[in-house]
Design a protein around this motif. Sequence first.
Motif, PDB file in Angstrom:
ATOM      1  N   TYR A 149       0.878  -1.267   0.053  1.00 45.42           N
ATOM      2  CA  TYR A 149      -0.131  -0.086  -0.007  1.00 45.42           C
ATOM      3  C   TYR A 149       0.872   1.363  -0.038  1.00 45.42           C
ATOM      4  O   TYR A 149       0.528   2.013  -0.918  1.00 45.42           O
ATOM      5  CB  TYR A 149      -1.115  -0.057   1.283  1.00 45.42           C
ATOM      6  CG  TYR A 149      -2.230   0.819   1.201  1.00 45.42           C
ATOM      7  CD1 TYR A 149      -3.465   0.506   0.742  1.00 45.42           C
ATOM      8  CD2 TYR A 149      -1.920   2.111   1.418  1.00 45.42           C
ATOM      9  CE1 TYR A 149      -4.615   1.055   0.801  1.00 45.42           C
ATOM     10  CE2 TYR A 149      -3.153   3.095   1.242  1.00 45.42           C
ATOM     11  CZ  TYR A 149      -4.246   2.430   1.082  1.00 45.42           C
ATOM     12  OH  TYR A 149      -5.555   3.143   0.853  1.00 45.42           O
ATOM     13  N   ALA A 150       1.819   1.242   0.874  1.00 50.17           N
ATOM     14  CA  ALA A 150       2.764   2.451   0.989  1.00 50.17           C
ATOM     15  C   ALA A 150       3.235   2.650  -0.339  1.00 50.17           C
ATOM     16  O   ALA A 150       3.634   3.853  -0.852  1.00 50.17           O
ATOM     17  CB  ALA A 150       3.815   2.118   2.008  1.00 50.17           C
ATOM     18  N   ASP A 151       3.574   1.729  -1.075  1.00 50.71           N
ATOM     19  CA  ASP A 151       4.468   1.730  -2.412  1.00 50.71           C
ATOM     20  C   ASP A 151       3.650   2.261  -3.349  1.00 50.71           C
ATOM     21  O   ASP A 151       3.910   3.271  -4.226  1.00 50.71           O
ATOM     22  CB  ASP A 151       4.927   0.353  -2.686  1.00 50.71           C
ATOM     23  CG  ASP A 151       5.945   0.552  -4.071  1.00 50.71           C
ATOM     24  OD1 ASP A 151       6.745   1.517  -3.923  1.00 50.71           O
ATOM     25  OD2 ASP A 151       5.912  -0.575  -4.639  1.00 50.71           O
TER      26      ASP A 151
ATOM     27  N   TYR B  23       3.590   6.678  -0.896  1.00 51.64           N
ATOM     28  CA  TYR B  23       3.855   7.322   0.420  1.00 51.64           C
ATOM     29  C   TYR B  23       5.315   7.286   0.409  1.00 51.64           C
ATOM     30  O   TYR B  23       6.159   8.284   0.881  1.00 51.64           O
ATOM     31  CB  TYR B  23       3.393   6.402   1.473  1.00 51.64           C
ATOM     32  CG  TYR B  23       1.826   6.605   1.683  1.00 51.64           C
ATOM     33  CD1 TYR B  23       1.325   7.352   0.961  1.00 51.64           C
ATOM     34  CD2 TYR B  23       1.356   5.436   2.453  1.00 51.64           C
ATOM     35  CE1 TYR B  23      -0.130   7.421   1.338  1.00 51.64           C
ATOM     36  CE2 TYR B  23       0.035   5.628   2.746  1.00 51.64           C
ATOM     37  CZ  TYR B  23      -0.994   6.604   1.988  1.00 51.64           C
ATOM     38  OH  TYR B  23      -2.254   6.565   2.109  1.00 51.64           O
ATOM     39  N   PHE B  24       6.037   6.151  -0.224  1.00 50.35           N
ATOM     40  CA  PHE B  24       7.446   6.191  -0.184  1.00 50.35           C
ATOM     41  C   PHE B  24       8.208   7.582  -1.059  1.00 50.35           C
ATOM     42  O   PHE B  24       9.016   8.022  -0.705  1.00 50.35           O
ATOM     43  CB  PHE B  24       8.114   4.897  -0.855  1.00 50.35           C
ATOM     44  CG  PHE B  24       7.710   3.779   0.058  1.00 50.35           C
ATOM     45  CD1 PHE B  24       8.294   3.798   1.578  1.00 50.35           C
ATOM     46  CD2 PHE B  24       7.365   2.438  -0.270  1.00 50.35           C
ATOM     47  CE1 PHE B  24       8.126   2.799   2.527  1.00 50.35           C
ATOM     48  CE2 PHE B  24       7.193   1.844   0.375  1.00 50.35           C
ATOM     49  CZ  PHE B  24       7.474   1.630   1.915  1.00 50.35           C
ATOM     50  N   LYS B  25       7.526   7.802  -2.231  1.00 54.21           N
ATOM     51  CA  LYS B  25       7.860   8.566  -3.154  1.00 54.21           C
ATOM     52  C   LYS B  25       7.958  10.096  -2.358  1.00 54.21           C
ATOM     53  O   LYS B  25       8.654  11.020  -2.631  1.00 54.21           O
ATOM     54  CB  LYS B  25       7.040   8.581  -4.326  1.00 54.21           C
ATOM     55  CG  LYS B  25       7.748   9.066  -5.800  1.00 54.21           C
ATOM     56  CD  LYS B  25       7.091   8.666  -6.763  1.00 54.21           C
ATOM     57  CE  LYS B  25       7.746   8.896  -8.109  1.00 54.21           C
ATOM     58  NZ  LYS B  25       7.028   8.560  -9.411  1.00 54.21           N
TER      59      LYS B  25
ATOM     60  N   PHE C  65      11.651   6.453   5.911  1.00 49.98           N
ATOM     61  CA  PHE C  65      11.142   5.110   5.456  1.00 49.98           C
ATOM     62  C   PHE C  65      10.029   4.645   6.578  1.00 49.98           C
ATOM     63  O   PHE C  65       9.015   4.120   5.940  1.00 49.98           O
ATOM     64  CB  PHE C  65      12.551   3.980   5.275  1.00 49.98           C
ATOM     65  CG  PHE C  65      11.858   2.443   5.150  1.00 49.98           C
ATOM     66  CD1 PHE C  65      11.709   2.026   3.863  1.00 49.98           C
ATOM     67  CD2 PHE C  65      11.791   1.597   6.165  1.00 49.98           C
ATOM     68  CE1 PHE C  65      11.217   0.862   3.615  1.00 49.98           C
ATOM     69  CE2 PHE C  65      11.253   0.292   6.053  1.00 49.98           C
ATOM     70  CZ  PHE C  65      11.149   0.056   4.499  1.00 49.98           C
ATOM     71  N   LEU C  66      10.595   4.457   7.669  1.00 51.87           N
ATOM     72  CA  LEU C  66       9.442   4.080   8.488  1.00 51.87           C
ATOM     73  C   LEU C  66       8.233   4.961   8.331  1.00 51.87           C
ATOM     74  O   LEU C  66       6.885   4.157   8.810  1.00 51.87           O
ATOM     75  CB  LEU C  66       9.989   3.952   9.953  1.00 51.87           C
ATOM     76  CG  LEU C  66       9.434   2.918  10.900  1.00 51.87           C
ATOM     77  CD1 LEU C  66       9.720   1.506  10.172  1.00 51.87           C
ATOM     78  CD2 LEU C  66      10.189   2.927  12.400  1.00 51.87           C
TER      79      LEU C  66
ATOM     80  N   LEU D  79       4.797   2.654   7.887  1.00 52.04           N
ATOM     81  CA  LEU D  79       3.628   2.925   8.747  1.00 52.04           C
ATOM     82  C   LEU D  79       2.506   3.310   8.445  1.00 52.04           C
ATOM     83  O   LEU D  79       1.339   2.992   8.839  1.00 52.04           O
ATOM     84  CB  LEU D  79       4.270   3.212   9.995  1.00 52.04           C
ATOM     85  CG  LEU D  79       5.289   2.305  10.728  1.00 52.04           C
ATOM     86  CD1 LEU D  79       5.885   2.798  12.208  1.00 52.04           C
ATOM     87  CD2 LEU D  79       4.967   0.905  10.843  1.00 52.04           C
ATOM     88  N   LYS D  80       2.609   4.308   7.739  1.00 48.50           N
ATOM     89  CA  LYS D  80       1.494   5.430   7.165  1.00 48.50           C
ATOM     90  C   LYS D  80       0.696   4.324   6.181  1.00 48.50           C
ATOM     91  O   LYS D  80      -0.633   4.212   6.231  1.00 48.50           O
ATOM     92  CB  LYS D  80       1.852   6.414   6.243  1.00 48.50           C
ATOM     93  CG  LYS D  80       0.754   7.414   5.923  1.00 48.50           C
ATOM     94  CD  LYS D  80       1.547   8.613   5.022  1.00 48.50           C
ATOM     95  CE  LYS D  80       0.452   9.519   4.442  1.00 48.50           C
ATOM     96  NZ  LYS D  80       1.169  10.563   3.478  1.00 48.50           N
TER      97      LYS D  80
END
Lengths: 255, 330
Positions: free
Chosen positions: B50-52, B56-58, B240-241, B245-246
């Motif tokens: 999901y984060a990817d 969110y990572f971007k 990253f974290l 976690l988001k």
Amino acid sequence: MLFKRIYQFLIVYTISILFLLMIKMVLSLSDYVIPGVPLIIETAGQVFKTYFFDVMNTLSITVLGQFMSIIMAFTVGIAGRKSSWIGSFIKVTAYNIQAYPIVALAPIIFILLGDGFISRLLIASMICYFPLLLSVLGIMATPVEDVEHFYIVTGQMRWQLEVKIRAFENLSKLTTVISGSATLAMAGTIVAEFIAANAGIGYSIRIALYQSDLAKILIALFVIGIIISMYQGVLETIGEQIKTKWSVSNQGEVI
Amino acid sequence: MIKHGFLVRRYIVTVLLAVLILATPCYAKEIKVNYRLKWLFNTSVAGDLYADEQGYFKEAGLMVNIKEGSPEKNAINELELGYANFGVASADQVIRALDKGAKIYVIAQLFQVNPMQWIYRTDQPEIKTLQDLRGRKIGVTFGGNDETIMNTLFAKAGITKNDVIITGVRFDFTPFLKRKVDVWPVYRNSQGVILENKLAREGEAVYFFNPADFGVNFVANSVITSETMLKKKPEIVEKFLGALLKGWEAAMNPENKKIALEIVKKLDKGNNDEIRRHQLIATRDLIKPFSALKIGTIKANAWKQTEHIMLKEKLIKKSVNIETRLIQVK
């Protein structure tokens, strides 16, 4: 022959360990990734005996599986040596089936037969059977014209004699193939144990892998290497002795 | 004519330069990070995916390469060898590695409840106390953490190996389906759902035996990183974290169920929609057992208990002082 094989294995094993230790040192890796010498020795003290019996368990399946393969390969090889339609059919079938990766069938075997002795034996014999069969077929289907011609023109040729001539003339090749197939049978048994069995060294390696314990895996590889070298050495020695005795007895007949 | 051609060329060059100038900073800002999961792409890793997928990572300036896990792939080895910057490992893997001198830290605990549980049919007596395990045919993965957990439960209940029938198991469920084994180890949110569904189609219902209900809190998957990463690039760890976690919070939010399932579906081809839906619900119960809990919270006491169990089971030689390796990143 026996000691030569063991020495060869020890040299290769030592070089591999030194290489791993060099990587460990250069990259400053912990014992978790690559174990140091003290940990390897300590682990050997803990598991060597267990692994030795595990390898012997695996070897017993290997020997039995290989024996079955040899019998089957010679039976089919002798039947398929003729250039008749049945011979051609056997050859074509063997060539086609051997192209299939037998290991891929292992899960089906385990589902149908469970994870016991029979499954391991079947996989071990299947893995070494086809390479053996192809070699035996090749040898048995190739006439030794110089020798066979005499028996054919004198009307003494029988199938047993034909097989005997071809086997004798290619004895070195057969010994090498049988000895080499021991490695295949061992690999087959270990793969079978790794996939689903509850015994043998393949099973122990899998447990060590679960625990990311490379020291245990290195000890397992050492025991496997030593024992398979001994087994191959014994097979080669037997082959040499058969050849010598056969030569002597044949000479006796001629004289 | 010549002047016109010159102007066109100058225009093209200007546009290209502008594109280059505009594009360059956005790629230069993104830091490449490798993240090794513990298991295959399925609902168990919904938050990571999901984060990817949701960027969110971007947003955090990271280009994260999420790598699928498997029994043979080990995040700790990859951290040490430099193939990964972050990874997911179970507590027993972390503690074993620390025992052998690995320099790693736990930065988030994903599973608050261990998904390693045991499934059994309801036509058998319910396991209400540990004594109810006596006489059962119990499956364990020899060498796996379920073996350690079961041994701890036996020790706690004073049960010896003669009181039960232990069978070594693998990924193939056949012995359980054929009733050769009564109590079968499963990951509650993945295999557990599949088996439950399979048996339901045959008209059979199941119970799950959760060791945590009997006081054995063996920690499961957590996010780890190397000491070098934590000390030399703390800002990357934090970013990253934060993004990870988001992603997990969003994926576990029932309102985002549809998006989460769509994301997982793209990579998990082995299960159908219905199974994935049930797996997501089961995963939510393990990751965020109650709404007030912040995902990623490290339960130090559970870690200490895990270390204690491993010491007792002689899986490690000495105490690794696990509490010093748990870093709750804010």
